[in-house]
Design a protein around this motif. Structure first.
Motif, short mmCIF file in Angstrom:
data_model
loop_
_atom_site.label_atom_id
_atom_site.label_comp_id
_atom_site.label_asym_id
_atom_site.label_seq_id
_atom_site.Cartn_x
_atom_site.Cartn_y
_atom_site.Cartn_z
N LEU A 196 0.83 -1.21 0.00
CA LEU A 196 0.00 0.00 0.00
C LEU A 196 0.86 1.26 0.00
CD1 LEU A 196 -2.74 -1.10 2.55
CD2 LEU A 196 -3.12 -0.59 0.14
N VAL A 197 1.94 1.24 0.78
CA VAL A 197 2.85 2.39 0.82
C VAL A 197 3.51 2.59 -0.54
CG1 VAL A 197 4.95 3.33 1.84
CG2 VAL A 197 3.29 2.14 3.29
N ALA A 198 3.94 1.48 -1.16
CA ALA A 198 4.59 1.57 -2.46
C ALA A 198 3.63 2.11 -3.52
CB ALA A 198 5.10 0.19 -2.88
N VAL A 199 2.40 1.63 -3.51
CA VAL A 199 1.41 2.10 -4.49
C VAL A 199 1.09 3.57 -4.25
CG1 VAL A 199 -0.98 1.87 -5.24
CG2 VAL A 199 0.41 -0.18 -4.87
N PHE A 200 0.97 3.97 -2.99
CA PHE A 200 0.69 5.36 -2.66
C PHE A 200 1.80 6.26 -3.18
CE2 PHE A 200 -0.29 8.48 1.04
CZ PHE A 200 -0.93 9.32 0.16
N ALA A 201 3.06 5.84 -3.00
CA ALA A 201 4.19 6.62 -3.49
C ALA A 201 4.16 6.76 -5.01
CB ALA A 201 5.51 5.99 -3.05
N LEU A 202 3.80 5.68 -5.68
CA LEU A 202 3.71 5.72 -7.15
C LEU A 202 2.57 6.64 -7.60
CD1 LEU A 202 4.27 1.95 -8.02
CD2 LEU A 202 5.85 3.84 -8.40
N VAL A 203 1.48 6.64 -6.86
CA VAL A 203 0.36 7.52 -7.19
C VAL A 203 0.76 8.99 -7.04
CG1 VAL A 203 -1.93 8.29 -6.45
CG2 VAL A 203 -1.45 5.85 -6.65
N VAL A 204 1.47 9.30 -5.97
CA VAL A 204 1.95 10.67 -5.75
C VAL A 204 2.89 11.08 -6.89
CG1 VAL A 204 3.36 12.14 -4.26
CG2 VAL A 204 1.66 10.60 -3.26
N GLU A 205 3.78 10.18 -7.26
CA GLU A 205 4.69 10.45 -8.38
C GLU A 205 3.90 10.73 -9.65
OE1 GLU A 205 8.44 10.57 -10.41
OE2 GLU A 205 8.20 10.11 -8.29
N ALA A 206 2.86 9.93 -9.91
CA ALA A 206 2.05 10.10 -11.11
C ALA A 206 1.28 11.42 -11.08
CB ALA A 206 1.08 8.93 -11.25
N VAL A 207 0.80 11.80 -9.92
CA VAL A 207 0.05 13.05 -9.80
C VAL A 207 0.94 14.23 -10.16
CG1 VAL A 207 -1.01 14.64 -8.14
CG2 VAL A 207 -1.63 12.22 -8.11
N PHE A 208 2.16 14.24 -9.67
CA PHE A 208 3.09 15.32 -9.99
C PHE A 208 3.42 15.32 -11.48
CE2 PHE A 208 3.79 15.74 -5.46
CZ PHE A 208 4.10 17.08 -5.32
N GLU A 209 3.59 14.14 -12.04
CA GLU A 209 3.91 14.04 -13.47
C GLU A 209 2.76 14.58 -14.32
OE1 GLU A 209 6.12 13.27 -16.85
OE2 GLU A 209 6.75 13.19 -14.75
N VAL A 210 1.54 14.21 -13.97
CA VAL A 210 0.37 14.68 -14.72
C VAL A 210 0.21 16.19 -14.57
CG1 VAL A 210 -2.15 14.60 -14.86
CG2 VAL A 210 -0.84 12.48 -14.63
N ALA A 211 0.40 16.68 -13.34
CA ALA A 211 0.28 18.11 -13.09
C ALA A 211 1.31 18.89 -13.90
CB ALA A 211 0.45 18.40 -11.60
N GLU A 212 2.52 18.34 -14.01
CA GLU A 212 3.57 19.00 -14.77
C GLU A 212 3.21 19.05 -16.26
OE1 GLU A 212 7.20 21.00 -15.27
OE2 GLU A 212 6.11 20.47 -13.44
N ARG A 213 2.67 17.97 -16.76
CA ARG A 213 2.33 17.92 -18.18
C ARG A 213 1.14 18.82 -18.51
NH1 ARG A 213 4.64 13.81 -21.13
NH2 ARG A 213 5.85 12.29 -19.94
N MET A 214 0.22 18.97 -17.55
CA MET A 214 -0.98 19.77 -17.79
C MET A 214 -0.76 21.25 -17.53
SD MET A 214 -3.97 17.31 -16.22
CE MET A 214 -5.24 18.50 -16.63
N ALA A 215 0.34 21.59 -16.86
CA ALA A 215 0.60 22.99 -16.55
C ALA A 215 0.84 23.77 -17.83
CB ALA A 215 1.82 23.10 -15.63
N PRO A 216 0.41 25.02 -17.88
CA PRO A 216 0.66 25.84 -19.07
C PRO A 216 2.14 26.02 -19.31
CG PRO A 216 -0.17 27.18 -17.26
CD PRO A 216 -0.33 25.75 -16.84
#
Length: 223
Positions: A196-216
């Motif tokens: 669960l901790v590993a998956v949570f860390a991967l989700v956080v990583e993915a959220v930052f990656e998506v936010a970076e790609r969607m940023a203007p």
């Protein structure tokens, strides 16, 4: 012998997802602790890094001092804090230990990002009559943003992975699932908690990656 099926059976048991000791409650505790520590770390590290990066003085010393903390295990820091008056502050020792752990990547990346800004651009901005604050916030900070956000991402993922130590000090979070599994000699629960901790860390990583790609484009420091 524990198998993946045993771990899956534990994770899919509805009884393990509800209540004060359930996965959802522990996940929210883990998220809250991570956010609090990340915000405090940013408030400490980023202003120092931005000012020193803008001035171009003292930054290397500050980065080296902050990186000394990486050589000291966070668990050791937590144990030492528990022996001090801070140990009576509830989640205080855990928060302090995690903040000390998160400051180095934030400070290092922000400082390096500021110093890597094209000096020609900075010189041109000065030639246009920009003041120090204008230069910092309108030129250097936007261009340094990718490196700064990379530091925030690294710190966030590391905090998620390390916040399990809160359970050792009597705090909440997903670490409680792991420690409870050890206490019950339940290997499937221990493995499930770690997963669960590993998956949570991967989700956080993915959220930052998506936010970076969607940023203007302008917020990514590009034209």
């Amino acid at each position: 012998m524990t198998t993946l099926t045993d771990v899956w059976d534990w994770l899919t048991d509805p009884a393990h997802w509800s209540g004060a000791d359930g996965i959802w409650h522990r996940l929210l505790q883990h998220l809250a602790l991570t956010i609090v520590c990340l915000v405090i770390s940013c408030l400490i590290a980023l202003p120092v890094a931005l000012v020193l990066g803008h001035l171009g003085k003292g930054g290397a010393l500050a980065v080296n001092i902050s990186n000394v903390g990486r050589a000291v295990p966070t668990f050791a820091v937590l144990v030492l804090l528990l022996l001090t008056p801070i140990g009576t502050w509830g989640e205080g020792p855990t928060v302090v230990a995690l903040v000390l752990f998160a400051v180095p990547p934030l400070l290092t990346n922000a400082y390096v990002g500021m110093r890597e800004v094209d000096r020609g651009v900075v010189g041109a901005a000065r030639g246009m009559g920009m003041t120090g604050p204008q230069l910092l916030f309108r030129v250097e900070l936007p261009l340094a943003r990718p490196m700064i956000m990379n530091g925030v991402r690294i710190a966030a993922v590391q905090l998620v992975a390390t916040a399990t130590i809160a359970a050792l000090a009597g705090g909440g979070g997903l670490g409680r699932i792991i420690t409870a599994g050890f206490n019950l000699a339940s290997t499937p629960q221990v493995v499930a908690g770690a997963a669960l901790v590993a998956v949570f860390a991967l989700v956080v990583e993915a959220v930052f990656e998506v936010a970076e790609r969607m940023a203007p484009a302008w917020s990514r420091g590009t034209r």
